[in-house]
Every structure is written in C-alpha cells, then in structure tokens.
Write an enzyme that holds these catalytic residues in place. Structure first.
Site, PDB file in Angstrom:
ATOM      1  CG  ASN A  89     -52.616 -21.475 -10.977  1.00 19.88           C
ATOM      2  OD1 ASN A  89     -52.159 -21.025  -9.932  1.00 19.88           O
ATOM      3  ND2 ASN A  89     -51.989 -21.349 -12.137  1.00 19.88           N
ATOM      4  CD  GLU A  90     -50.677 -17.217 -12.181  1.00 20.86           C
ATOM      5  OE1 GLU A  90     -50.339 -17.259 -13.371  1.00 20.86           O
ATOM      6  OE2 GLU A  90     -49.892 -16.890 -11.263  1.00 20.86           O
ATOM      7  CE1 TYR A 109     -43.459 -17.063  -8.038  1.00 15.74           C
ATOM      8  CE2 TYR A 109     -45.390 -16.370  -9.266  1.00 15.74           C
ATOM      9  CZ  TYR A 109     -44.659 -17.362  -8.646  1.00 15.74           C
ATOM     10  OH  TYR A 109     -45.114 -18.655  -8.619  1.00 15.74           O
ATOM     11  CD  GLU A 126     -46.694 -25.364 -11.688  1.00 15.82           C
ATOM     12  OE1 GLU A 126     -46.157 -24.361 -11.164  1.00 15.82           O
ATOM     13  OE2 GLU A 126     -47.461 -25.296 -12.669  1.00 15.82           O
ATOM     14  CD  GLN A 178     -43.309 -24.227  -8.291  1.00 17.07           C
ATOM     15  OE1 GLN A 178     -43.105 -25.434  -8.328  1.00 17.07           O
ATOM     16  NE2 GLN A 178     -43.998 -23.598  -9.223  1.00 17.07           N
ATOM     17  CD  GLU A 202     -48.322 -19.755  -8.357  1.00 16.35           C
ATOM     18  OE1 GLU A 202     -47.538 -19.123  -9.103  1.00 16.35           O
ATOM     19  OE2 GLU A 202     -49.182 -20.553  -8.777  1.00 16.35           O
TER      20      GLU A 202
END
Ligand code: AHR
Length: 534
Positions: free
Chosen positions: A203-204, A283, A58, A387, A338
C-alpha cells in the site's frame, strides 16, 4: 471526459459568454433552465464493474473497533461480536468487496497476531499510537464479509513483512489440503478454505508503505506475485485471485514516473510474475494538511471542493493513457482503491482517527466520482471509498449503541442498479455553475442498462440555487413510464445526526414520459436516479 462532453462544455461556455455580454445588469433571476440530454440505448459501452462500489475498512480510529466489532459480550446487539445494525445497513448496499486491513496499517500488520484464542496486543503507530488488540483478525473479517454478503480484498504486508509471511497467510486462508496451516485454520473454527478474490501487494509503497523507489517496489512485486499463492481449489481455473500492484497517488511527476515504470515492466512480464490491477489513490483535499471543514461551511467551500473532486477525471485519463501504451488490450484494471473527501478532523476528536462529518456536499462528491469511474469503465474496474465506517467519507457513523447513515451511504444505495450494468453514453450540455471565482459544470449525468435491459439514469444538479428542467431524448427504447428518487437537503452542509437522521435522504421524484421523452425537474444541489420502463 468524452469528446462529446468536452465539445458541449466548450459550446456552452461560448454561449454563456455571449449571453452574459447581452444581459442588462438588472436581469431578473432565471427560471429553471432546460437541459436536453440524449441517450441512445443501442450504443452500449463497457460494463460498469460492480467493484467500483467497493469499501475500505482500515484498522484506524473507530473504523473497525466500535464501527464493526463490539465483541460478543457487548450490550450492543451483535452476531459473534459484529454489530447487527451495521451489517443490516451494509447489506442494502450490496458491497462488492471490502479492502482490509489497510491502508498504511497493512504494511505493519502481522496476521499471526490476529488468529487463535490468544491475541497479541500491539500498537497502531500510524493512527494515534493506540493499542491494537487484534481481536478483529482474519476469521472475524471473513465472518463480517459473510454477514454482509461481500468479498475479501486483502492487502498483504510488503513494507515490514516478508514474502514468506505473506505466503503463509495465504496458505492459512486458502489451502484445502491438510497442511499444518490449513489444520490450524480448521482448529480456529474454519475447516473450509476461504476465497480471496483480490490481493493488494503493498500500500502506497512510495510513502507510508516503505518509501520505495519504483525499481525497488518492482522487485518486491515480482517476488510477492510469484510466491503469495492462492490454493483454494475453487479459484484455480475460474474466479482466480486478482493481484493489485501499487500505483500512483496523485498528480505529481513522481507518480507519472511510477505508473510508467510499473506498466513498462508489466509489458515485459514473464510467466513467473503478473498482476491484474494497478491501484490509484486520490483524495479530494485541496490543501494539505486537510483544512476544509466537514460541516459548518458555505457555498465557497462547496464549490471549491466539488471543482477539486472533478480532477479525478484528468488523473484517470492521464494514467489510463500510460497504461494504454504498455497494455493496449486493457488487461490490467485501474483500481482507485482509496478516494473520497478528506477534511479537517472534527474539533475534540483524536486527529489520528480521521473523524469528519458527512454532508450533502459529500453525497454530490460521491456521485460525481462514481460517474467518472463509470465513464472510464473500460479501464477502471475497481474503487474503494475511504472509508466505510467512522473514518473520512464514511457510509455509517456510530457512537456506542447509536448509528446514523450518512448522505454518502444513500448515494451508494441509489447507485446499486448501476452495479455490473452496461454503460450507455449520454450527450448533454453540462452548463456552468459559478460561485465567486470558482466555475464548474452545472449538470452531470450517466446512463446504463441493467441485465434485464432496463435503462437507468443518474443526473446531478450541482447548482445550489437553480433548479433544472431535464428533457431526455431516448433512442433505442420505447419508453412508457419512469420513476426515481432524488437526494437533496436544505443546505450544502446539511448532515444526518443521531438526533436528526433523516435530514439528507432520498425521496421519490415524479418523472414523466412525454412524446417518448423523459421529463423531470431537478432540485438545486441534488442527485437523482431514475429508471425507465418500456
Ligand atoms: O485512508 C487513510 C490513509 O490514507 C491510508 O491508510 C493510506 O493508504 C492513505 O494515505
């Protein structure tokens, strides 16, 4: 978790309870316990899609700028502005795809800012409000992919873009006919159309991507999936672009409802809209905002983080069950695009840059997650660790001309043989590792057969004190020899630094075949990959 695994975990916990009741309080320290595994190569399962080893880059902190891009005039050795040391390191991982340009950044990215000789200078409001020079744009990303030998997973801007902007970006990248946009691409240095194998639609979108309701997002998904077309002639009948819809972001009921809504709509989709993957973000963070330290922690934080990361299994099981309801043929893949450990920013760093160290704990965390994805290979067809460089659970950390490879990098390297291998079930007693009031399985393992028929096994010993003697019964092959590598380090929070880059890295391990069985000793807190020759 497989039924066999659950059953063996239950039996083991009963055994542990009885044993503990019978033990005198002064029991001597245990010698290495023996754990028996059984692998039957004839019982092959799903393919472990190589895309579960995907990366995520990103525009965030020093992930792209400094991590990948230093510019052609830099004194750091580079090829057309892309650093050579990073490219060489990533090549060895056989990175299947790189997700770009975000993350939250993607829903504020306007692709025209990143092409041509004059780049617009904009801001990056999500990540520290810093200047975004746009010097790394579409062509630089594609050049980077070419250099590392990977594929594009492009996230298109749904939050603040328009379907027309997305459609024109795809035409610019993929059209072979001499349209105005294709000619502009050619004038910018790339006459041939680019291949875009994966397209993320937003995204999200339930949060940083525009706070949409499932119904609102669905209306966008239908429009983008219809009009954001891939024109590359090489991707029309085969290698078609796979579209990934926004999916859940955790365990709260709102995300169960999200998956329900999107998958229910999918069941009724018509010829004019479609998608092939449902994204999931998860996460390992324990508490929000992230407060666990990435270095300088002890066994308590080690045990808590690893226990928490295992929740990935339940999350996948839960959302797979919803997907099964509406897509029993498993046409839609779950794409965990992610994932990783998210800790407190390193003291002194810009909190918007998500800078953290990467320890032996992260190596084990990565192995446990990759094993979960492999066990769910029938549904999980992609994953992107967050990432790739300098951000969150990175493979690589750089500082100007210096570069170091993290413990997580070595896990991805050790797992290369599992890319596109066929999953082979393993049964074993997972045991229990307890620290304070935190208990979790002590041993984890997967097995797979590669294209040449070679058997590969990964075995993790989570216990930071006790070694484990492994005895694996191998059915379906005549094993002759075995060889492998193990990764461990002196402490659970051992890290690689620029001055001491080899603290956490794999070393050869001696494995024996005795009476057709594989025997090896696992160090405490270690990840081991072995191959069996027949
Ligand atoms: O990886 C950092 C951020 O985490 C991403 O931009 C966003 O999608 C997620 O919330």
């Amino acid at each position: 978790m497989t039924l066999a695994l659950r059953a063996s975990r239950f039996i083991h916990s009963l055994l542990v309870s009885f044993t503990l009741m019978a033990l005198p309080l002064t029991a001597p320290a245990l010698a290495a316990d023996k754990v028996e595994l059984s692998v039957d190569v004839s019982k092959a399962g799903a393919k472990i899609d190589r895309n579960i080893f995907g990366q995520f880059a990103e525009h965030l902190g020093h992930g792209v700028y400094e991590g990948i891009w230093v510019g052609p005039d830099s004194t750091i050795p580079n090829t057309r502005g892309i650093r050579n040391d990073v490219v060489a390191a990533l090549k060895a991982l056989k990175v299947p795809n790189v997700r770009w340009p975000g993350g939250c950044f993607a829903d504020e990215y306007h692709w025209r800012n990143g092409i041509g000789p004059q780049r617009a200078v904009t801001l990056n409001p999500n990540w520290g409000g810093v200047i975004e020079p746009n010097t790394f744009g579409t062509h630089e990303f594609m050049d980077f992919l070419d250099q590392i030998g990977s594929n594009a997973y492009v996230s298109v801007n749904v939050g603040s873009g328009t379907p027309r902007e997305g459609a024109e970006w795809l035409e610019y990248m993929t059209a072979a006919q001499p349209t105005t946009l294709a000619k502009e691409r050619s004038a910018n240095g790339h006459p041939a159309p680019y291949k875009i194998p994966y397209l993320g639609i937003g995204n999200e979108s339930w949060d940083c991507g525009g706070n949409m309701t499932p119904d609102y997002y669905l209306s966008q998904l239908k429009i983008y999936s219809r009009f954001v077309r891939n024109f590359n002639p090489a991707q029309q009948t085969s290698q078609q672009m796979l579209r990934v819809a926004v999916g859940p972001g955790g365990n709260e009921p709102r995300w169960t409802e999200w998956t329900e809504a999107i998958m229910k709509a999918y069941q009724q989709h018509t010829w004019s809209w479609d998608f092939n993957g449902l994204s999931m973000h998860s996460y390992t963070v324990v508490r929000w905002p992230p407060s666990f330290k990435s270095v300088g922690f002890g066994e308590t934080e080690y045990a808590q983080i690893l226990k928490s990361t295992l929740e990935m299994d339940d999350l996948i099981t839960k959302h797979s069950a919803i997907m099964d309801k509406y897509d029993p043929q498993k046409k839609v893949g779950l794409v965990v695009d992610e994932w990783g450990g998210w800790y407190a920013p390193l003291p002194g760093s810009n909190p918007g840059f998500l800078v953290q160290q990467n320890s032996l704990r992260d190596a084990i965390l990565a192995a446990l997650n990759l094993n979960i994805f492999a066990r769910h290979a029938d549904r999980v067809r992609g994953a992107n660790i967050a990432q790739m460089i300098n951000v969150l659970q990175a493979m690589i950390i750089t500082d100007k001309e210096k570069m170091t490879l993290t413990p997580t990098y070595y896990i991805f390297k050790m797992y290369v043989p599992f890319q596109d291998a066929t999953f082979v079930p393993v049964t074993f007693d997972v045991g229990t590792y307890t620290h304070g009031d935190t208990s979790l399985p002590r041993v984890d393992a997967i097995a797979a057969k590669d294209a040449a028929g070679k058997l590969w096994m990964e075995i993790t010993n989570i216990d930071p004190e006790q070694p484990v003697e492994i005895e694996a019964n191998l059915a379906g092959i005549t094993a002759k020899s075995a060889a492998g590598e193990t990764l461990t380090a002196p402490k659970v929070d051992s890290v690689n630094t620029f001055d001491t880059p080899n603290t956490v890295m794999p070393k050869p391990i001696s494995a024996k075949i005795q009476g057709g069985k594989l025997a090896l000793r696992l160090e405490p807190k270690s990840v081991t990959v072995v191959s069996v020759e027949q």
